[in-house]
Design an enzyme around this catalytic site. Structure first.
Site, PDB file in Angstrom:
ATOM      1  N   LYS A 211      49.301  62.481  22.002  1.00  0.00           N
ATOM      2  CA  LYS A 211      50.650  63.041  22.041  1.00  0.00           C
ATOM      3  C   LYS A 211      51.496  62.293  23.078  1.00  0.00           C
ATOM      4  O   LYS A 211      52.614  61.917  22.816  1.00  0.00           O
ATOM      5  CB  LYS A 211      50.583  64.537  22.365  1.00  0.00           C
ATOM      6  CG  LYS A 211      51.939  65.186  22.377  1.00  0.00           C
ATOM      7  CD  LYS A 211      51.857  66.674  22.593  1.00  0.00           C
ATOM      8  CE  LYS A 211      53.258  67.243  22.774  1.00  0.00           C
ATOM      9  NZ  LYS A 211      53.247  68.663  23.080  1.00  0.00           N
ATOM     10  N   GLU A 217      41.921  57.552  29.002  1.00  0.00           N
ATOM     11  CA  GLU A 217      40.717  57.314  28.193  1.00  0.00           C
ATOM     12  C   GLU A 217      41.087  56.729  26.838  1.00  0.00           C
ATOM     13  O   GLU A 217      40.480  55.766  26.349  1.00  0.00           O
ATOM     14  CB  GLU A 217      39.941  58.626  27.981  1.00  0.00           C
ATOM     15  CG  GLU A 217      39.297  59.190  29.232  1.00  0.00           C
ATOM     16  CD  GLU A 217      40.252  60.032  30.082  1.00  0.00           C
ATOM     17  OE1 GLU A 217      41.480  60.012  29.836  1.00  0.00           O
ATOM     18  OE2 GLU A 217      39.756  60.707  31.008  1.00  0.00           O
ATOM     19  N   GLY A 270      48.968  69.854  22.303  1.00  0.00           N
ATOM     20  CA  GLY A 270      47.808  69.062  21.897  1.00  0.00           C
ATOM     21  C   GLY A 270      46.691  69.902  21.301  1.00  0.00           C
ATOM     22  O   GLY A 270      46.147  69.589  20.246  1.00  0.00           O
ATOM     23  N   ARG A 271      46.329  70.994  21.972  1.00  0.00           N
ATOM     24  CA  ARG A 271      45.197  71.800  21.487  1.00  0.00           C
ATOM     25  C   ARG A 271      45.569  72.685  20.296  1.00  0.00           C
ATOM     26  O   ARG A 271      44.738  73.413  19.775  1.00  0.00           O
ATOM     27  CB  ARG A 271      44.608  72.612  22.635  1.00  0.00           C
ATOM     28  CG  ARG A 271      45.613  73.448  23.402  1.00  0.00           C
ATOM     29  CD  ARG A 271      45.055  73.902  24.746  1.00  0.00           C
ATOM     30  NE  ARG A 271      46.056  74.567  25.574  1.00  0.00           N
ATOM     31  CZ  ARG A 271      46.900  73.946  26.390  1.00  0.00           C
ATOM     32  NH1 ARG A 271      46.870  72.639  26.481  1.00  0.00           N
ATOM     33  NH2 ARG A 271      47.777  74.629  27.100  1.00  0.00           N
ATOM     34  N   GLU A 355      41.995  75.790  28.680  1.00  0.00           N
ATOM     35  CA  GLU A 355      43.177  74.992  29.046  1.00  0.00           C
ATOM     36  C   GLU A 355      44.457  75.822  28.844  1.00  0.00           C
ATOM     37  O   GLU A 355      45.462  75.582  29.506  1.00  0.00           O
ATOM     38  CB  GLU A 355      43.241  73.688  28.240  1.00  0.00           C
ATOM     39  CG  GLU A 355      44.156  72.649  28.877  1.00  0.00           C
ATOM     40  CD  GLU A 355      44.151  71.305  28.163  1.00  0.00           C
ATOM     41  OE1 GLU A 355      44.568  71.247  26.996  1.00  0.00           O
ATOM     42  OE2 GLU A 355      43.743  70.299  28.779  1.00  0.00           O
ATOM     43  N   HIS A 386      16.615  79.087  20.706  1.00  0.00           N
ATOM     44  CA  HIS A 386      15.406  78.463  21.251  1.00  0.00           C
ATOM     45  C   HIS A 386      15.695  77.770  22.581  1.00  0.00           C
ATOM     46  O   HIS A 386      14.950  76.892  23.005  1.00  0.00           O
ATOM     47  CB  HIS A 386      14.830  77.484  20.224  1.00  0.00           C
ATOM     48  CG  HIS A 386      14.501  78.185  18.940  1.00  0.00           C
ATOM     49  ND1 HIS A 386      13.295  78.821  18.741  1.00  0.00           N
ATOM     50  CD2 HIS A 386      15.246  78.421  17.836  1.00  0.00           C
ATOM     51  CE1 HIS A 386      13.292  79.391  17.546  1.00  0.00           C
ATOM     52  NE2 HIS A 386      14.474  79.173  16.978  1.00  0.00           N
ATOM     53  N   LYS A 511      43.603  63.657  37.448  1.00  0.00           N
ATOM     54  CA  LYS A 511      44.062  62.343  36.966  1.00  0.00           C
ATOM     55  C   LYS A 511      44.666  61.552  38.132  1.00  0.00           C
ATOM     56  O   LYS A 511      44.465  60.339  38.244  1.00  0.00           O
ATOM     57  CB  LYS A 511      45.111  62.515  35.875  1.00  0.00           C
ATOM     58  CG  LYS A 511      44.580  63.163  34.594  1.00  0.00           C
ATOM     59  CD  LYS A 511      45.674  63.239  33.549  1.00  0.00           C
ATOM     60  CE  LYS A 511      45.256  64.124  32.393  1.00  0.00           C
ATOM     61  NZ  LYS A 511      46.298  64.318  31.403  1.00  0.00           N
TER      62      LYS A 511
END
Ligand code: F6P
Length: 544
Positions: A211, A217, A270-271, A355, A386, A511
């Protein structure tokens, strides 16, 4: 923006709910069912397909939650006192509910669940044409070879939503010879390198989903992909890139052709963006079924907007979560999808909840005096049984649980999967007391001494509250409805807590620190970090 706002714990219903919680705290969950044969049905909501009301999209069973009718009534009263109806109206009418960034949160417009904010459009024609061109092989690389491999480079919301929807739906929407699809999120070189190692440059397309087009990254991976392409096919690589971004100019500056930059409006967080051009890999994978995905979410939007709180599924989800967090002091929520297709659901939900509502600053600038988002974690069933379920049975913590159970086909393993989900929810509620443990050991022929020694270790506390979401099957419509349900749950909670679910200023701090370290400013950090940075440098030199 300062608004007329009352912190939730100052609302009259909060006091009543505090008393309710005190009264209910010590009762075994199983006891709620005694003398109440109608509880399971009364505390369940069926979300029916609006186009075919006989068809259930999903059923939410809240009866294993530590709730009675008074607590439910109190929670609904809390929602009313918090003016949640006004919040929902404002959300859907494109008001600036993202009050810190001064903009709407109108992701629903991308799926037809509300109009776009005034003066905006929600058009995705170009992205759709591109996606279908990729599906049918008419979009080619620079050599004329059809693109047969799409690598989505993105992180956070530009990765988790499309990755989840892809994993959930791609297998059942097979039938076309569409491109292979991979997702690369981490800056760890191994992730991209592993994908590149099995890619053919001439038929590979990288979609840079960001966005902001400023995420370290994603940009680092996009640059590495660009370098790899140049090394394999030379400088003519424009045909091998596309982007999804709100920062159209930054994408163009990276070298992505303007007609290949598919916009993501700033009013889509974004999410919350899988419905937008960020869903490009999903559209490539599932084709027309993408419209079902959107319409399932839009159906949930309509339900949320128009249904009285007493029957409103996102409102219940939000209120039940708030009840567990604030009144029962349960600090974590485990998301337990019993579906391989939903294996990325816990990670997606983690970003959505943590977030969005992992915040403490209130609408009026004050600090929240109530707990906000829980710690969200989880894993796919039956695998978790498990592994971490041991703590749920015998640990010292209360954990709220969401079981997500698509029933699916009448096939032995699929049946066992569903039986396991229901058994876990039941066992984690009922637990096992000492007398039952002793009986079990007696039946196994243990001696009296053995029973004394072992029985206490068989005791399970039980009383882990859970919600079960039962879906007839996992399809595009239902997945859309499920994700929209959780999105709106977050809004309900954020509104009542008085925080803004739509910004994420907190993550900026890390950041900034990373940038400082990258520019050699370790000395300005604390002594521990400066020392660790020095050690890392030493190791790096030795590793070469
Ligand atoms: O750093 C957090 C965050 O901004 C998330 O909110 C977002 O989903 C992710 O990073 C990726 O951001 P972008 O799509 O701008 O690259």
């Amino acid at each position: 923006m300062t608004e007329l706002f009352t912190a939730p714990h100052r609302l009259p219903a909060w006091t009543v709910l505090t008393a309710n919680a005190l009264h209910l705290a010590d009762q075994p969950l199983a006891a709620f069912f005694e003398n109440d044969p109608g509880r399971a049905e009364r505390l369940s909501l069926n979300f029916a397909d609006p186009a075919d009301p006989g068809q259930s999209v999903l059923i939410a069973d809240f009866s294993k939650q530590r709730l009675d009718d008074d607590a439910i009534a109190g929670l609904i009263r809390l929602a009313r006192e918090a003016r949640l109806d006004e919040g929902i109206r404002r959300l859907f009418s494109g008001d600036a509910v993202n009050f810190t960034e001064g903009r709407a949160a109108a992701h629903m417009a991308m799926r037809g669940g509300c109009p776009p904010p005034p003066g905006h459009g929600a058009k995705t024609h170009a992205m759709r044409a591109f996606a279908f061109g990729l599906r049918d092989g008419t979009i080619t690389g620079s050599s004329g070879k059809p693109i047969r491999h799409l690598v989505n480079i993105g992180i956070g919301g530009s990765d988790l939503g499309p990755r989840l929807a892809f994993e959930a739906l791609a297998a059942s929407c097979a039938g076309t010879d569409r491109p292979e699809i991979d997702f690369v999120a981490n800056i760890d070189p191994r992730e991209l390198d592993a994908v590149l190692a099995r890619s053919e440059a001439a038929s590979t397309l990288f979609v840079v989903a960001s966005k902001s087009f400023g995420t370290a990254e994603t940009l680092a991976n996009a640059k590495a992909a660009r370098q790899w392409l140049r090394a394999h096919i030379g400088d003519d690589i424009g045909a091998h890139f596309a982007a999804v971004s709100n920062a159209v100019e930054a994408a163009a500056a990276f070298g992505i052709r303007p007609e290949r930059v598919f916009p993501l409006p700033d009013w889509v967080g974004g999410r919350y963006s899988v419905w937008s051009a960020v869903g490009l890999p999903v559209l490539v994978a599932i084709g027309d079924a993408f419209d079902k995905f959107l319409s399932g979410a839009a159906a949930m939007d309509e339900h949320f907007l128009t249904t009285p709180f007493e029957h409103n599924l996102p409102v219940w989800m939000g209120l039940v979560g708030l009840w567990n967090t604030d009144f029962l002091a349960i600090e974590s929520l485990a998301a337990l999808p019993y579906s391989h297709g939903l294996r990325s659901f816990p990670a997606w939900l983690q970003q959505l909840e943590m977030e969005s509502n992992g915040k403490h600053t209130l609408r009026d600038g004050g600090r929240s005096e109530t707990a906000t988002a829980p710690i969200v974690w989880g894993g796919v069933g039956t695998v978790g049984q498990h592994a971490f379920h041991q703590l749920l049975y015998q640990g010292t913590r209360k954990v709220a649980l969401d079981f997500i159970v698509p029933v699916g086909a009448d096939e032995p393993r699929q049946r066992a999967l569903v039986d396991n989900a229901l058994a876990q929810a039941a066992a984690l509620m009922a637990g096992r007391d000492l007398a039952t443990a002793r009986d079990a050991l007696t039946r196994r022929g243990k001696t009296a001494a053995e029973i004394d020694r072992i029985a206490p270790h068989l005791v399970c506390g039980g009383n882990q509250p859970s919600t079960t979401l039962l879906l007839p099957r996992l399809d595009a419509f239902r997945l859309g409805a499920l994700l929209a349900l959780y999105e709106h749950k977050i809004f309900v909670q954020g509104w009542i807590w008085g925080i803004n679910p739509f910004d994420q200023y907190g993550v900026e701090l890390g950041k900034e620190m990373a940038r400082a370290l990258a520019t050699g400013q370790a000395a300005s950090q604390d002594a521990s970090t400066a020392r660790l940075a020095g050690l890392a440098e030493t190791f790096r030199q030795r590793t070469g």
